[in-house]
Design a protein around this motif. Structure first.
Motif, PDB file in Angstrom:
ATOM      1  N   ALA A  65       0.853  -1.192   0.000  1.00 61.01           N
ATOM      2  CA  ALA A  65       0.000   0.000   0.000  1.00 61.01           C
ATOM      3  C   ALA A  65       0.887   1.240   0.000  1.00 61.01           C
ATOM      4  CB  ALA A  65      -0.915  -0.003   1.222  1.00 61.01           C
ATOM      5  N   PRO A  66       1.103   1.875  -1.149  1.00 65.09           N
ATOM      6  CA  PRO A  66       2.002   3.021  -1.215  1.00 65.09           C
ATOM      7  C   PRO A  66       1.376   4.360  -0.833  1.00 65.09           C
ATOM      8  CG  PRO A  66       1.259   2.467  -3.406  1.00 65.09           C
ATOM      9  CD  PRO A  66       0.650   1.449  -2.484  1.00 65.09           C
ATOM     10  N   VAL A  67       0.050   4.464  -0.913  1.00 61.24           N
ATOM     11  CA  VAL A  67      -0.589   5.778  -0.754  1.00 61.24           C
ATOM     12  C   VAL A  67      -1.790   5.677   0.172  1.00 61.24           C
ATOM     13  CG1 VAL A  67      -1.816   7.646  -1.944  1.00 61.24           C
ATOM     14  CG2 VAL A  67       0.149   6.550  -3.049  1.00 61.24           C
ATOM     15  N   ASN A  68      -1.889   6.635   1.085  1.00 66.39           N
ATOM     16  CA  ASN A  68      -3.073   6.824   1.927  1.00 66.39           C
ATOM     17  C   ASN A  68      -3.337   8.327   1.961  1.00 66.39           C
ATOM     18  OD1 ASN A  68      -5.115   6.876   3.811  1.00 66.39           O
ATOM     19  ND2 ASN A  68      -3.826   6.332   5.546  1.00 66.39           N
ATOM     20  N   SER A  69      -4.287   8.796   1.147  1.00 68.42           N
ATOM     21  CA  SER A  69      -4.525  10.229   1.003  1.00 68.42           C
ATOM     22  C   SER A  69      -5.996  10.553   1.177  1.00 68.42           C
ATOM     23  CB  SER A  69      -4.074  10.716  -0.382  1.00 68.42           C
ATOM     24  OG  SER A  69      -2.708  10.493  -0.593  1.00 68.42           O
ATOM     25  N   LEU A  70      -6.255  11.805   1.537  1.00 67.31           N
ATOM     26  CA  LEU A  70      -7.632  12.274   1.563  1.00 67.31           C
ATOM     27  C   LEU A  70      -8.165  12.323   0.135  1.00 67.31           C
ATOM     28  CD1 LEU A  70      -7.521  15.209   4.142  1.00 67.31           C
ATOM     29  CD2 LEU A  70      -8.507  12.929   4.475  1.00 67.31           C
ATOM     30  N   ALA A  71      -9.421  11.976  -0.020  1.00 68.62           N
ATOM     31  CA  ALA A  71     -10.026  11.975  -1.359  1.00 68.62           C
ATOM     32  C   ALA A  71      -9.950  13.348  -1.995  1.00 68.62           C
ATOM     33  CB  ALA A  71     -11.468  11.506  -1.271  1.00 68.62           C
ATOM     34  N   SER A  72     -10.050  14.383  -1.200  1.00 74.04           N
ATOM     35  CA  SER A  72     -10.054  15.749  -1.732  1.00 74.04           C
ATOM     36  C   SER A  72      -8.718  16.144  -2.351  1.00 74.04           C
ATOM     37  CB  SER A  72     -10.403  16.742  -0.625  1.00 74.04           C
ATOM     38  OG  SER A  72      -9.480  16.636   0.449  1.00 74.04           O
TER      39      SER A  72
ATOM     40  N   ASN B  77      -3.823  21.565  -8.507  1.00 74.96           N
ATOM     41  CA  ASN B  77      -2.381  21.395  -8.307  1.00 74.96           C
ATOM     42  C   ASN B  77      -1.928  19.961  -8.533  1.00 74.96           C
ATOM     43  OD1 ASN B  77      -2.113  24.108  -7.555  1.00 74.96           O
ATOM     44  ND2 ASN B  77      -2.634  23.641  -5.433  1.00 74.96           N
ATOM     45  N   ASN B  78      -2.872  19.063  -8.798  1.00 72.40           N
ATOM     46  CA  ASN B  78      -2.527  17.657  -8.948  1.00 72.40           C
ATOM     47  C   ASN B  78      -3.130  17.078 -10.220  1.00 72.40           C
ATOM     48  OD1 ASN B  78      -1.348  15.218  -8.172  1.00 72.40           O
ATOM     49  ND2 ASN B  78      -3.188  14.528  -7.128  1.00 72.40           N
ATOM     50  N   LEU B  79      -3.195  17.901 -11.271  1.00 69.90           N
ATOM     51  CA  LEU B  79      -3.809  17.456 -12.512  1.00 69.90           C
ATOM     52  C   LEU B  79      -2.981  16.390 -13.208  1.00 69.90           C
ATOM     53  CD1 LEU B  79      -5.117  20.828 -13.978  1.00 69.90           C
ATOM     54  CD2 LEU B  79      -6.427  19.040 -12.829  1.00 69.90           C
ATOM     55  N   ALA B  80      -1.682  16.352 -12.909  1.00 72.14           N
ATOM     56  CA  ALA B  80      -0.821  15.369 -13.561  1.00 72.14           C
ATOM     57  C   ALA B  80      -1.107  13.956 -13.066  1.00 72.14           C
ATOM     58  CB  ALA B  80       0.643  15.716 -13.330  1.00 72.14           C
TER      59      ALA B  80
END
Length: 234
Positions: free
Chosen positions: A104-111, A117-120
């Protein structure tokens, strides 16, 4: 005897009802993590891949404050995964990938998954420190290349799994070319390239010699024939 049978049937019904209720809380989100746009440089490398997760964060079933956990693993492991076995407080570690085929590499808020700023997209595999510290949870370490890989997103609300996406299509990381395989022999070089390669260093050396000679002659001749002028110029 009849009463015991009735009690057993009642217990079975309650168990079945409880199981269906628990599973009923986990919604299936009709979207899959997809690779970022093809015009994004480096969207797939030998150890990283960039995914577009906007369909997760923008889904009406997902709240902005929900936690989205990404799982990366071999396609066979991801496709046979039972999401309810994944504990957000004890995620599959990067260091155990060789045994589990999953981490599990990522645990982020859905928002935060789909913002201006994160379109890529979200890059997986960018943290090389995970190789050094095997105890880090949700460590976004370089993706181990063990054949086709897939990604799936799990949505947690207050620590409880509430939704799961479809798994991504299988992807293959790029295989870097072994530098030993690069042919450096002259036979694959054109005559023009060989001439240019030889002449350029010669011309550069010749130009340096000319400039040095001109400076030397100016200095020596000036002091020999017009010393007073040289003193004024200096």
């Amino acid at each position: 005897m009849q009463s015991s049978r009735t009690a057993m049937w009642g217990l079975a019904i309650l168990v079945l009802f409880g199981v269906s209720t628990v599973h009923g809380q986990i919604s299936a989100i009709n979207c899959s993590p997809t690779l970022a746009a093809s015009n994004l440089l480096g969207r797939i490398t030998s150890s990283t891949a960039t995914f577009d997760l906007c369909c997760v964060s923008q889904n009406p079933q997902v709240l902005p404050t929900d936690n989205v956990v990404l799982l990366v693993g071999s396609s066979s492991v991801i496709n046979s995964l039972n999401p309810s076995t994944i504990n957000i407080n004890n995620p599959p570690l990067y260091s155990n990938f060789s045994q589990s085929g999953l981490y599990a590499p990522v645990n982020s808020l859905a928002s935060s998954l789909c913002t201006p700023n994160n379109l890529a997209g979200t890059r997986i595999g960018s943290n090389i420190l995970c190789i050094q510290d095997s105890s880090l949870p949700f460590c976004n370490g370089p993706i181990p290349s063990l054949g086709p890989l897939s990604v799936i997103a799990l949505v947690y609300r207050n620590g409880t799994l509430v939704a799961v996406t479809n798994s991504s299509a299988a992807i293959d990381l790029k295989n870097p070319k072994d530098y030993h395989s690069i042919d450096t022999s002259v036979k694959n070089r054109s005559a023009g390239m060989i001439v240019i390669t030889v002449i350029l260093p010669i011309l550069s050396a010749l130009l340096l010699v000319i400039l040095t000679t001109m400076m030397f002659m100016k200095c020596c001749c000036c002091r020999a024939f017009t010393p007073s002028r040289c003193q004024q110029e200096s």
